[in-house]
Scaffold this active site. Structure first.
Site, PDB file in Angstrom:
ATOM      1  N   ASP A 193      31.357  38.542  40.212  1.00  0.00           N
ATOM      2  CA  ASP A 193      32.625  38.028  39.708  1.00  0.00           C
ATOM      3  C   ASP A 193      33.563  37.775  40.889  1.00  0.00           C
ATOM      4  O   ASP A 193      33.481  38.446  41.918  1.00  0.00           O
ATOM      5  CB  ASP A 193      33.238  39.060  38.763  1.00  0.00           C
ATOM      6  CG  ASP A 193      34.439  38.556  37.988  1.00  0.00           C
ATOM      7  OD1 ASP A 193      34.280  38.202  36.823  1.00  0.00           O
ATOM      8  OD2 ASP A 193      35.552  38.549  38.565  1.00  0.00           O
TER       9      ASP A 193
ATOM     10  N   HIS B 147      36.797  45.899  35.255  1.00  0.00           N
ATOM     11  CA  HIS B 147      38.059  46.417  35.813  1.00  0.00           C
ATOM     12  C   HIS B 147      38.505  47.730  35.162  1.00  0.00           C
ATOM     13  O   HIS B 147      39.412  48.385  35.678  1.00  0.00           O
ATOM     14  CB  HIS B 147      39.178  45.387  35.658  1.00  0.00           C
ATOM     15  CG  HIS B 147      38.967  44.139  36.437  1.00  0.00           C
ATOM     16  ND1 HIS B 147      38.711  44.141  37.795  1.00  0.00           N
ATOM     17  CD2 HIS B 147      38.967  42.827  36.055  1.00  0.00           C
ATOM     18  CE1 HIS B 147      38.567  42.893  38.214  1.00  0.00           C
ATOM     19  NE2 HIS B 147      38.698  42.088  37.182  1.00  0.00           N
TER      20      HIS B 147
ATOM     21  N   HIS C 149      36.605  38.472  41.174  1.00  0.00           N
ATOM     22  CA  HIS C 149      37.516  39.600  41.374  1.00  0.00           C
ATOM     23  C   HIS C 149      36.712  40.869  41.650  1.00  0.00           C
ATOM     24  O   HIS C 149      35.631  41.070  41.095  1.00  0.00           O
ATOM     25  CB  HIS C 149      38.381  39.814  40.132  1.00  0.00           C
ATOM     26  CG  HIS C 149      39.214  38.623  39.769  1.00  0.00           C
ATOM     27  ND1 HIS C 149      38.793  37.688  38.840  1.00  0.00           N
ATOM     28  CD2 HIS C 149      40.414  38.198  40.224  1.00  0.00           C
ATOM     29  CE1 HIS C 149      39.717  36.744  38.728  1.00  0.00           C
ATOM     30  NE2 HIS C 149      40.705  37.022  39.558  1.00  0.00           N
TER      31      HIS C 149
END
Length: 307
Positions: A159, A122, A161
């Site tokens: 993942d 991220h 996300h």
């Protein structure tokens, strides 16, 4: 040949505030599950600011050491924190991912799994978020391209996300092909199929909440054709295990065997296209047992591919 496991005790020094899902116990449980496996166990070296600057702004990289607290924790945003032991953990993650690329390219191992934390997918050029400080898998990809002479790499992210950081860090480099499958809608709210990057080198696969392994297999089918088109010389994996049905942060319904299936398929593609070169880097996974069992199945498939 063999599978390398790259980790370091410093990664346990990034301590979490009470109640934070990204915690020391994640890595403890995962490593405990891997104890019985016959792996080439390598120490993650300390990475360098220069390696981080392969994808991050130099000013941002320089600010991180100054923000490390002498006690307790500080929050960089609502999810991302630093503790006194965080700097060593962060740079072991960078160094471990780079070491994995070198181990595979130098023939020390057929493939590798980096069991480090904090995660990285991220983090953007100058922005920490979602538990992540530096984009370890993106750094490893850029190292392969810039320092090891590869012409094309692929980064595959499963993942739960969206890997918004890796997308931001790699989308301007046409030599890097990035794929992210993820629950949508879900934090961070990015990752629509229409996001393809300025060079068409981004492929997002939104998955409906409550969908499971069968839907995942169907959704990943177009990826294999794209990989044949891209012909990567190495495949890197952002290995998050929070798509498991027991994970508390999302709503996908994957089981352990789904992570095994996807890993085996990626390794099959790597054998055809990339001389079997695979580097996997740990991302999310917040149910401790599901994380440990899913990661073990993932590594076992890497080991099968390495024989």
């Amino acid at each position: 040949m063999t599978t390398a496991l790259i980790t370091h005790p410093d990664c346990l020094g990034h301590e979490n505030p009470p109640g934070a899902p990204e915690k020391v116990a994640r890595l403890e449980h995962l490593l405990s599950a891997l104890v019985p496996l016959d792996l080439l166990r390598l120490e993650a070296p300390m990475g360098t600011p220069e390696q981080a600057e392969l994808v991050h702004d130099a000013e941002y990289v320089a600010q991180i050491p100054d923000r490390i607290p002498t006690k307790d924790h500080i929050w960089l945003d609502g999810d991302t924190y630093l503790s006194p032991g965080s700097l060593n953990a962060i740079y072991r993650g960078v160094g471990g991912a780079v070491r994995a690329v070198d181990a595979v390219l130098d023939g020390e191992a057929k493939n590798a799994f980096c069991a480090t934390r904090p995660p990285g997918h991220h983090a953007e050029q100058a922005l920490p978020m979602g538990f992540c400080i530096f984009g370890n898998v993106a750094i490893a990809a850029k190292h392969a391209l810039e320092n090891r002479g590869l012409k094309r790499v692929a980064v595959l992210d499963f993942d739960v996300h969206h890997g918004n950081g890796t997308q931001a860090l790699l989308q301007d480099d046409p030599r890097a092909f990035f794929v992210s499958s993820h629950q949508f809608p879900l934090w961070p709210g990015t990752g629509r199929a229409s996001e393809i990057g300025p060079h068409g080198n981004i492929m997002n696969i939104p998955l409906d909440p409550a969908s499971g392994g069968a839907e995942m297999q169907n959704a990943w089918e177009p990826v294999w054709d794209r990989l044949y088109e891209q012909k990567p010389e190495m495949i890197l994996i952002s290995a998050g295990f929070d798509a498991h049905t027991n994970d508390p942060l999302a709503e996908l319904r994957w089981e352990v065997e789904d992570f095994a299936w996807l890993t085996a398929k990626i390794c099959e593609m790597a054998a055809e296209l990339s001389e079997g070169r695979v580097v996997s880097v740990l991302e999310g996974g917040y149910d401790l047992r599901a994380l440990a069992m899913s990661a073990k199945a993932h590594v076992e498939e890497l080991m099968k591919a390495a024989t």
